[in-house]
Design an enzyme around this catalytic site. Structure first.
Site, PDB file in Angstrom:
ATOM      1  N   SER A  73      34.426  27.248  35.981  1.00  0.00           N
ATOM      2  CA  SER A  73      34.701  27.696  37.344  1.00  0.00           C
ATOM      3  C   SER A  73      33.431  28.135  38.048  1.00  0.00           C
ATOM      4  CB  SER A  73      35.654  28.892  37.269  1.00  0.00           C
ATOM      5  OG  SER A  73      35.721  29.559  38.500  1.00  0.00           O
ATOM      6  N   TYR A 124      37.445  37.430  34.482  1.00  0.00           N
ATOM      7  CA  TYR A 124      37.798  36.007  34.530  1.00  0.00           C
ATOM      8  C   TYR A 124      36.543  35.138  34.467  1.00  0.00           C
ATOM      9  CZ  TYR A 124      38.866  31.452  36.410  1.00  0.00           C
ATOM     10  OH  TYR A 124      38.926  30.093  36.589  1.00  0.00           O
ATOM     11  N   LYS A 139      34.942  32.452  31.477  1.00  0.00           N
ATOM     12  CA  LYS A 139      34.570  31.046  31.689  1.00  0.00           C
ATOM     13  C   LYS A 139      33.127  30.796  31.255  1.00  0.00           C
ATOM     14  CE  LYS A 139      38.408  29.346  32.931  1.00  0.00           C
ATOM     15  NZ  LYS A 139      39.037  28.254  32.151  1.00  0.00           N
TER      16      LYS A 139
HETATM   17  C1  WQD Z   1      38.689  32.102  49.738  1.00  0.00           C
HETATM   18  C2  WQD Z   1      38.188  32.855  50.963  1.00  0.00           C
HETATM   19  C3  WQD Z   1      38.733  35.197  50.968  1.00  0.00           C
HETATM   20  C4  WQD Z   1      43.061  34.793  51.575  1.00  0.00           C
HETATM   21  C5  WQD Z   1      38.787  32.319  43.746  1.00  0.00           C
HETATM   22  C6  WQD Z   1      38.108  32.577  42.444  1.00  0.00           C
HETATM   23  C7  WQD Z   1      37.354  31.357  42.015  1.00  0.00           C
HETATM   24  C8  WQD Z   1      38.239  30.124  41.999  1.00  0.00           C
HETATM   25  C9  WQD Z   1      38.994  29.971  43.264  1.00  0.00           C
HETATM   26  C10 WQD Z   1      39.249  29.691  39.820  1.00  0.00           C
HETATM   27  C11 WQD Z   1      37.588  34.219  50.623  1.00  0.00           C
HETATM   28  C12 WQD Z   1      39.379  34.487  52.117  1.00  0.00           C
HETATM   29  C13 WQD Z   1      41.715  34.543  51.359  1.00  0.00           C
HETATM   30  C14 WQD Z   1      43.483  35.323  52.825  1.00  0.00           C
HETATM   31  C15 WQD Z   1      41.181  35.326  53.549  1.00  0.00           C
HETATM   32  N1  WQD Z   1      39.261  30.196  40.992  1.00  0.00           N
HETATM   33  N2  WQD Z   1      40.803  34.812  52.328  1.00  0.00           N
HETATM   34  N3  WQD Z   1      42.502  35.557  53.774  1.00  0.00           N
HETATM   35  O1  WQD Z   1      37.879  34.104  46.138  1.00  0.00           O
HETATM   36  O2  WQD Z   1      36.673  32.007  46.889  1.00  0.00           O
HETATM   37  O3  WQD Z   1      37.761  32.042  44.703  1.00  0.00           O
HETATM   38  O4  WQD Z   1      39.635  31.192  43.601  1.00  0.00           O
HETATM   39  O5  WQD Z   1      38.416  29.271  39.132  1.00  0.00           O
HETATM   40  O6  WQD Z   1      36.851  31.606  40.778  1.00  0.00           O
HETATM   41  O7  WQD Z   1      37.217  33.647  42.600  1.00  0.00           O
HETATM   42  O8  WQD Z   1      39.171  31.965  46.673  1.00  0.00           O
HETATM   43  O9  WQD Z   1      41.123  31.316  47.978  1.00  0.00           O
HETATM   44  O10 WQD Z   1      40.970  33.703  47.115  1.00  0.00           O
HETATM   45  O11 WQD Z   1      39.475  32.970  48.963  1.00  0.00           O
HETATM   46  O12 WQD Z   1      40.355  35.583  54.445  1.00  0.00           O
HETATM   47  O13 WQD Z   1      44.662  35.561  53.104  1.00  0.00           O
HETATM   48  O14 WQD Z   1      39.320  33.127  51.792  1.00  0.00           O
HETATM   49  O15 WQD Z   1      38.270  36.465  51.360  1.00  0.00           O
HETATM   50  O16 WQD Z   1      36.511  34.445  51.481  1.00  0.00           O
HETATM   51  P1  WQD Z   1      37.790  32.643  46.156  1.00  0.00           P
HETATM   52  P2  WQD Z   1      40.278  32.488  47.655  1.00  0.00           P
END
Ligand code: WQD
Length: 326
Positions: free
Chosen positions: A117, A141, A145
């Site tokens: 990841s 997490y 990985k």
């Molecule tokens: C994306 C962006 C939020 C929801 C995570 C893991 C990563 C990978 C994918 C597995 C961020 C913003 C989100 C909302 C928002 N997983 N957001 N409003 O955090 O980049 O990655 O998932 O391997 O390891 O860390 O993904 O989809 O949670 O967020 O503004 O209602 O969307 O703050 O900037 P993230 P995400």
């Protein structure tokens, strides 16, 4: 070739199984069905229900089905939950992987593909993240990985396995509505969920040092992630010395604001104004892959764009939440 795919009934796993089977590979799935659904699997794919912590079961499956490669996707994957329950994450993700590697070595498996990841990078302070960017995971997490990659490399060397670790960036989309992600843990489904409940989408922070002030990520279609597995499977089949670690992204960023705009359009809610909330703890401003190494090593690039990701994810969402459509 014939492959054991652990976690093959999950969101990403089922797409990988579908693409491997379509490419003519023989596939057997091991899944504990805790979040997976065997209904996602194509006909003709054998499914064994069980845990990756069960070494005897793994070895039996590998021998009975005469499998010569393993694609290890089964894992727990919620960053926040991993902070609350690190012991569980280390057990499932590290001890689970160790058990799968041990059974693989015992059964004479010579090809091993591991789901890693972008979480291994933590808060990368670079425009494009290359595989040489220092790894500094910020959650248990991400730690599991990174530790997993070390384990795969060491076991590969010691037991003569060709290996590839694929560092997925932000996976979205679905090949068909039935295969869509049913979890509500990432931006796209979280926005769908709020719209379905008649609420405005929430943007976590608009004061980041990015073009529009919202976080930038590298969203990649799950079908492209699946085709990267097929390419990596081919590569480690052809090259017994392979020990690859590759970013799987599009090499292009999209901001939260841009994604939310596409989602609102797709869902027919153009008039809805997103609500700006404070930054979410631990979110890096920008995490965008350099996809050069995957292109060079696997001759693979992502083919699907943001709209296809959002539209296909929306079709999947509406299958389970018909009230979302208006
Ligand atoms: C994306 C962006 C939020 C929801 C995570 C893991 C990563 C990978 C994918 C597995 C961020 C913003 C989100 C909302 C928002 N997983 N957001 N409003 O955090 O980049 O990655 O998932 O391997 O390891 O860390 O993904 O989809 O949670 O967020 O503004 O209602 O969307 O703050 O900037 P993230 P995400």
């Amino acid at each position: 070739m014939s492959w054991l795919v652990t976690g093959g009934a999950g969101f990403i796993g089922a797409h990988v199984v579908r693409e491997l089977a379509a490419a003519g590979e023989r596939v057997v799935v091991l899944d504990d069905l805790s979040s997976g659904d065997s209904g996602r699997l194509p006909e003709g794919v054998a499914v064994e229900r069980g845990s990756v912590l069960d070494g005897a079961l793994l070895e039996r499956i590998l021998r009975v089905h005469a499998l010569d490669g393993v694609v290890h996707i089964a894992a727990k994957k919620q960053v926040g939950e991993s902070v609350e329950r690190p012991l569980e994450y280390y057990r499932e993700n590290v001890e689970g992987l160790r058990t799968v590697l041990e059974a693989s070595a015992a059964a004479g498996v010579r090809r091993f593909l591991f789901s890693s990841s972008a979480a291994v990078y933590g808060m990368p302070d670079v425009d494009l993240v290359t595989e040489d960017t220092p790894c500094a995971p910020m959650s248990p997490y991400g730690e599991t990985k990174l530790a997993g990659e070390w384990l795969v490399r060491a076991a590969g060397r010691a037991h003569g396995m060709a290996t590839a670790c694929l560092r997925y960036f932000n996976v979205a989309g679905a090949a068909t509505p039935e295969l869509a992600d049913t979890g509500v843990f990432n931006l796209v489904p979280m926005v769908f969920d709020r719209l379905t409940r008649g609420e405005a989408p929430v943007v976590f922070g608009d004061d980041y040092p990015t073009a529009d002030g919202t976080c930038e990520r590298d969203y990649v279609h799950v079908l492209d992630v699946a085709s990267a597995h097929v390419a990596a499977a081919r590569r480690i089949t052809a090259d017994p010395d392979a020990a690859l670690v590759l970013n799987i992204g599009r090499g292009e960023g999209a901001s939260v604001a841009a994604m939310v705009a596409i989602i609102l359009e797709t869902a027919g809610r153009e008039g809805v104004a997103p609500r700006i909330a404070p930054r979410r703890a631990g979110d890096p401003a920008r995490v965008i892959a350099s996809a050069d190494l995957a292109r060079k090593e696997l001759d693979w690039t992502a083919r699907h764009g943001l709209r296809e990701m959002v539209e296909s994810a929306w079709e999947g969402w509406c299958l389970h939440h018909p009230e979302a459509r208006r």
